[in-house]
Enzyme design. Structure first.
Site, PDB file in Angstrom:
ATOM      1  N   ASN A  28      40.571  48.962  58.626  1.00  0.00           N
ATOM      2  CA  ASN A  28      39.262  48.926  58.138  1.00  0.00           C
ATOM      3  C   ASN A  28      38.902  47.517  58.446  1.00  0.00           C
ATOM      4  OD1 ASN A  28      39.997  47.555  55.677  1.00  0.00           O
ATOM      5  ND2 ASN A  28      40.378  49.498  54.731  1.00  0.00           N
ATOM      6  N   LYS A  47      36.427  44.764  44.371  1.00  0.00           N
ATOM      7  CA  LYS A  47      37.576  45.230  43.982  1.00  0.00           C
ATOM      8  C   LYS A  47      37.530  45.679  42.494  1.00  0.00           C
ATOM      9  CE  LYS A  47      41.178  46.372  46.323  1.00  0.00           C
ATOM     10  NZ  LYS A  47      41.572  46.809  47.723  1.00  0.00           N
ATOM     11  N   TYR A  51      32.114  48.871  48.153  1.00  0.00           N
ATOM     12  CA  TYR A  51      33.201  47.956  48.816  1.00  0.00           C
ATOM     13  C   TYR A  51      33.137  48.478  50.262  1.00  0.00           C
ATOM     14  CZ  TYR A  51      37.757  46.072  48.575  1.00  0.00           C
ATOM     15  OH  TYR A  51      38.918  45.342  48.787  1.00  0.00           O
ATOM     16  N   GLU A  62      44.884  39.311  46.683  1.00  0.00           N
ATOM     17  CA  GLU A  62      43.961  40.443  47.661  1.00  0.00           C
ATOM     18  C   GLU A  62      43.575  39.645  48.823  1.00  0.00           C
ATOM     19  OE1 GLU A  62      42.136  43.665  49.058  1.00  0.00           O
ATOM     20  OE2 GLU A  62      43.139  43.282  46.858  1.00  0.00           O
ATOM     21  N   ASP A  63      44.083  40.236  50.039  1.00  0.00           N
ATOM     22  CA  ASP A  63      43.645  39.688  51.513  1.00  0.00           C
ATOM     23  C   ASP A  63      44.059  38.136  51.777  1.00  0.00           C
ATOM     24  OD1 ASP A  63      42.500  41.923  51.883  1.00  0.00           O
ATOM     25  OD2 ASP A  63      40.408  41.686  51.979  1.00  0.00           O
ATOM     26  N   ASP A 105      47.184  44.891  49.090  1.00  0.00           N
ATOM     27  CA  ASP A 105      47.203  45.311  50.460  1.00  0.00           C
ATOM     28  C   ASP A 105      48.534  45.688  50.880  1.00  0.00           C
ATOM     29  OD1 ASP A 105      44.553  44.038  50.928  1.00  0.00           O
ATOM     30  OD2 ASP A 105      45.490  42.114  50.514  1.00  0.00           O
TER      31      ASP A 105
END
Length: 565
Positions: free
Chosen positions: A418, A175, A104, A246-247, A270
């Site tokens: 990140n 994930k 990850y 996600e994202d 997130d």
């Protein structure tokens, strides 16, 4: 004689020969027993020696160490995952400290950027806008009938790297690997999905190897109708599934969460996962300092959906500790690229409006500027906590950190952006600029800092401390929704496992070697809260714990028996 548990019983399977060896969820490789080799037509297809899973893992570890770059290690581990999933998880759990950053963040960022280049074998589901009318057929093509967790992305805001198109598939794959490695959710129950709605990344559109739909991203009604078609198809195929967004880009993340969180069991890691792990870290850090979070003044750099999600959860926690909502909001200051969010600022996003400061309350601030910079805010607020979710490197400057330390002897500094290349400041610099007095937690992994012959451990504020336990708790309790209170219970439980709180020294967050224990505890707290909230059927505490134990998958081979299809 005690009856066998589900995990001790033989597994009856219809596959044999090369087909079985090509089935990652069932393949044992050299660990197939001689009896199994005879029964499943494997004689002569494997070397003579029958190995244990630990012997296989030792060979894989030796091979892994032969790779010199992190991306090559990532590719190697993904190859094992696509060949023998049980071995993959045994290897990862044997070396979690070493391998989590490889499967990850931060390495997964490079894997997403190079997805089409390093592509080996299909994993998960790719749903192109071009195939939107075949949504039900696509999901019916998934062979696993008992999917319990889906992680879905549209690839538009991958970590701090922006639009990666279908390369974003690396994030759901990574994930879900952590759902299994840290939360014990069987890989047979997981499904990574990418919604291929095009890309605005010209570099990808010009790349002859790019494997996604070569088209600018669809937007507005077309986009939301497509996502809705996906959600409805998922509900039809797996009505009780946990769906993790996600994202997704900021403009879509919060609207999608708000639209679907009460329609399907879903959450956005997130926004909510990052908030939960951050609040858990702050609760622990505040207790370690002998106080409460409600006593602290907090400044954010970054007022997107993630930053605002964290801020709202902090406000909820400080209200639980006794503050009124007004008092809680007055202690949180949000700074974005246009400066401090105030009620006089135009073009605020809907989720930002409740997090503004009243400009009239800032009349006595020491500044001549109309735009209140991060330095202005730090100088006048004198915060105890500084949180970075900007996605931009180097914005926590020496001047800002020293100004903070001037007014706060033990500052808490959390550069959470990140991957590592996007961090607001390095732990090494923060420790040096505060004369070793800062408590630092980061979003990406960093080695301990050595400053003036003293070692400072750096906690990674890693969502993996939260979302696997939430997933396990939802599955074990049968929760139909994820409520804010369930997330708060996860944060509180995480704080209880802080070595700094328990021992007065060490990391503010648990060590990775304890992550499965922490995930089980979070699962219990989340499941219990789900029952209290009425989104799960009430059971005894013993029954809930038994359900958690029954659903906790271990990377061990089961005995196989042959059956017909």
């Amino acid at each position: 004689m005690e009856p066998k548990t589900k995990k001790q019983r033989s597994l009856y399977i219809p596959y044999a020969g090369p087909v079985l060896l090509e089935f990652p969820l069932l393949n044992k490789g050299s660990a197939f027993s001689m009896e199994e080799r005879r029964n499943f037509n494997l004689l002569g297809l494997l070397p003579e020696v029958v190995e244990t899973i630990e012997e296989q893992a030792e060979r894989a570890w030796i091979q892994y160490q032969g790779f010199k770059t992190e991306i090559d290690k990532h590719i190697y581990l993904r190859n094992i995952q696509d060949t023998n999933e049980t071995l993959f998880y045994r290897l990862v759990n044997n070396h979690l400290d070493e391998m989590m950053p490889v499967i990850y963040t931060p390495t997964v960022g490079a894997a997403c950027e190079r997805f089409s280049e390093i592509y080996r074998r299909s994993r998960g589901v790719f749903i192109s806008y071009q195939n939107r009318h075949n949504m039900d057929d696509i999901l019916q093509n998934v062979p696993n009938h008992n999917i319990k967790v889906i992680v879905v992305t549209d690839g538009e805001r991958i970590l701090g790297l922006g639009d990666q198109g279908i390369g974003g598939m690396g994030i759901p794959i990574g994930k879900l690997s952590l759902y299994t490695a840290c939360g014990g959710i069987s890989p047979a129950y997981t499904l990574p999905v990418v919604l291929d709605v095009g890309t605005n990344n010209q570099q990808l559109l010009n790349d002859p190897l790019y494997m996604g739909w070569r088209n600018p991203r669809i937007t507005d009604d077309e986009y939301y109708e497509f996502v809705d078609e996906f959600i409805q198809a998922v509900k039809q195929r797996w009505p009780d599934v946990l769906l993790q967004f996600e994202d997704f880009a900021q403009k879509n993340a919060m609207p999608l969460l708000n639209r679907y969180r009460n329609e399907i069991c879903s959450f956005n890691d997130d926004i909510q996962g990052t908030a939960a792990v951050t609040v858990g870290t702050l609760i622990a850090a505040s207790r370690a300092a002998g106080g409460q979070l409600s006593e602290k003044k907090i400044v954010f750099l970054g007022a997107g959906s993630a930053g605002c999600g964290i801020a709202e959860m902090i406000i909820s926690q400080t209200q639980r500790e006794g503050l009124s909502e007004e008092a809680a909001r007055q202690k949180v200051f949000m700074v974005d690229r246009f400066g401090l969010l105030t009620d006089k600022m135009p073009n605020l996003l809907p989720f930002q409006t409740k997090l503004v400061q009243k400009r009239e309350n800032l009349s006595d601030w020491d500044t001549d500027s109309d735009v209140l910079s991060l330095l202005d805010v730090v100088r006048n607020v004198k915060p105890d906590i500084l949180i970075g979710v900007s996605g931009q490197t180097g914005l926590f400057t020496e001047e800002i950190i020293r100004e903070m330390h001037k007014h706060c002897p033990r500052p808490i500094v959390m550069p959470l952006s990140n991957p590592t290349s996007r961090v607001e400041a390095t732990p090494q610099d923060i420790i040096a600029w505060t004369e070793g007095n800062a408590l630092v937690a980061t979003g990406s992994p960093f080695n301990p800092v050595v400053w003036k012959d003293k070692i400072y451990p750096i906690a990674q504020c890693n969502n993996a401390f939260i979302f696997p336990g939430i997933g396990l708790g939802v599955i074990a309790s049968g929760a139909s929704r994820i409520t804010d209170e369930m997330l708060m219970s996860a944060s509180e439980t995480l704080a209880q496992y802080s070595p700094l709180v328990l021992n007065g020294e060490g990391l503010v967050l648990p060590e990775l070697k304890d992550i499965q224990k922490v995930s089980r505890a979070i699962a219990f707290a989340v499941g219990k809260m789900a029952q209290q909230q009425g989104v799960a059927v009430k059971t005894s505490a013993e029954a809930l714990q038994q359900a958690i134990d029954d659903n906790f998958w271990q990377a061990e081979y089961r005995d196989y028996r042959r059956t017909s299809i």
